[in-house]
Design a protein around this motif. Structure first.
Motif, mmCIF file in Angstrom:
data_model
loop_
_atom_site.group_PDB
_atom_site.id
_atom_site.type_symbol
_atom_site.label_atom_id
_atom_site.label_comp_id
_atom_site.label_asym_id
_atom_site.label_seq_id
_atom_site.Cartn_x
_atom_site.Cartn_y
_atom_site.Cartn_z
ATOM 1 N N SER A 19 -5.599 -13.115 22.226
ATOM 2 C CA SER A 19 -6.591 -12.074 21.959
ATOM 3 C C SER A 19 -8.033 -12.514 22.171
ATOM 4 C CB SER A 19 -6.441 -11.599 20.507
ATOM 5 O OG SER A 19 -6.497 -12.713 19.624
ATOM 6 N N THR A 23 -11.125 -9.851 22.924
ATOM 7 C CA THR A 23 -12.159 -9.664 21.907
ATOM 8 C C THR A 23 -13.540 -10.019 22.444
ATOM 9 O OG1 THR A 23 -10.618 -10.088 20.095
ATOM 10 C CG2 THR A 23 -12.957 -10.438 19.636
ATOM 11 N N ASN A 24 -13.621 -11.136 23.129
ATOM 12 C CA ASN A 24 -14.929 -11.590 23.590
ATOM 13 C C ASN A 24 -15.442 -10.809 24.792
ATOM 14 O OD1 ASN A 24 -16.017 -14.172 22.061
ATOM 15 N ND2 ASN A 24 -13.785 -14.259 22.056
ATOM 16 N N VAL A 26 -15.108 -7.539 24.901
ATOM 17 C CA VAL A 26 -15.741 -6.424 24.190
ATOM 18 C C VAL A 26 -17.115 -6.852 23.670
ATOM 19 C CG1 VAL A 26 -15.584 -4.880 22.198
ATOM 20 C CG2 VAL A 26 -13.543 -5.361 23.571
ATOM 21 N N LEU A 27 -17.179 -8.039 23.077
ATOM 22 C CA LEU A 27 -18.468 -8.545 22.598
ATOM 23 C C LEU A 27 -19.463 -8.692 23.742
ATOM 24 C CD1 LEU A 27 -17.492 -11.347 20.041
ATOM 25 C CD2 LEU A 27 -18.550 -9.136 19.540
ATOM 26 N N TYR A 75 -16.190 -3.448 15.281
ATOM 27 C CA TYR A 75 -14.776 -3.624 14.942
ATOM 28 C C TYR A 75 -13.885 -2.552 15.569
ATOM 29 C CZ TYR A 75 -15.248 -7.533 11.655
ATOM 30 O OH TYR A 75 -15.459 -8.768 11.097
ATOM 31 N N ILE A 78 -13.285 -3.381 19.218
ATOM 32 C CA ILE A 78 -12.377 -4.519 19.396
ATOM 33 C C ILE A 78 -10.941 -4.103 19.116
ATOM 34 C CG2 ILE A 78 -11.718 -6.764 18.442
ATOM 35 C CD1 ILE A 78 -14.745 -7.277 18.015
ATOM 36 N N TYR A 79 -10.732 -3.366 18.038
ATOM 37 C CA TYR A 79 -9.376 -2.972 17.665
ATOM 38 C C TYR A 79 -8.752 -2.070 18.731
ATOM 39 C CZ TYR A 79 -10.457 -4.748 12.967
ATOM 40 O OH TYR A 79 -10.798 -5.532 11.904
ATOM 41 N N LYS A 116 -7.155 -6.918 11.096
ATOM 42 C CA LYS A 116 -7.034 -7.314 12.498
ATOM 43 C C LYS A 116 -5.715 -8.038 12.731
ATOM 44 C CE LYS A 116 -9.322 -9.987 16.144
ATOM 45 N NZ LYS A 116 -10.357 -11.013 16.416
#
Length: 218
Positions: A19, A23-24, A26-27, A75, A78-79, A116
């Motif tokens: 993941s 996740t990163n 998206v960041l 959040y 990311i989810y 998460k």
């Protein structure tokens, strides 16, 4: 450290579920829109193994415009991405099977939120295997690199920290294992080995190698 260990403690993102890049990414996209446009690899170097509140502070220091409600907006992004793309780390199921066969307990200690973990482990079919064995550093006095989350997991299982092994993919996580006096393996599947080496007892790059490293008969 005598092998096999009496307990194995896994980080979640990048160790059990694949993941970190999702996740990163998206960041990266979110922060680029807020004035901090960095390559994905640099985003991962800066933020893997941390907590999202720390991401907000560091991104602001580097010039991003971070609103007060940023945590409440990032959040869900990311989810949503994880729900559609998260997979298991290759061979992690075989590792868990080997631990079950050897009657060695295991748990997850993560800086991520429990919700998460529910999402990523649920989407990958692993949630039942970690039922009542998931710990978040955000529920402890201090998150990683403090050792609290790993010490809590070991204490709940009645296992001495010196008899535990930690599997980590970030420097912050490896520092937590070191501070907990636990033998720490650094998993370099998606992490520069140089970032992990100072804080780990040993490094490995393929989860298929872990049972042998743990001294388990296959």
């Amino acid at each position: 450290m005598n092998f096999p260990p009496k307990m194995v403690l896994f980080d979640c993102d990048g160790v059990v579920v694949d993941s970190e890049r999702v996740t990163n990414q998206v960041l990266r996209d979110d922060l680029a829109a807020r004035g901090l446009d960095l390559p994905l690899d640099e985003i991962m170097h800066l933020f893997v193994g941390g907590v999202m509140a720390g991401v907000a502070v560091e991104a602001h220091k580097r010039g991003a415009t971070i609103p007060d409600d940023w945590l409440e907006t990032i959040y869900p992004k990311i989810y949503t991405a994880l729900e559609h793309t998260v997979t298991t780390i290759p061979h992690i199921e075989a590792v868990l099977d080997a631990l079950d066969a050897a009657n060695i307990p295991y748990a997850i200690g993560s800086n991520g939120r429990l919700e998460k973990m529910d999402l990523t482990l649920g989407r990958t079919g692993l949630l039942a295997r970690f039922k009542n064995r998931m710990y978040s550093g955000q529920d402890c006095a201090a998150p990683k690199p403090a050792p609290d989350v790993y010490l809590k997991a070991a204490s709940d299982a009645g296992v001495d920290p010196g008899d535990c092994v930690v599997i980590e993919d970030s420097a912050n996580g490896a520092r937590a294992g070191l501070a907990a006096n636990m033998y720490t393996f650094g998993f370099t599947h998606d992490t520069n080995p140089d970032a992990l080496a100072p804080y780990c007892d040993a490094l490995f790059d393929d989860m298929a190698k872990l049972p042998k490293l743990l001294g388990l008969d296959l």
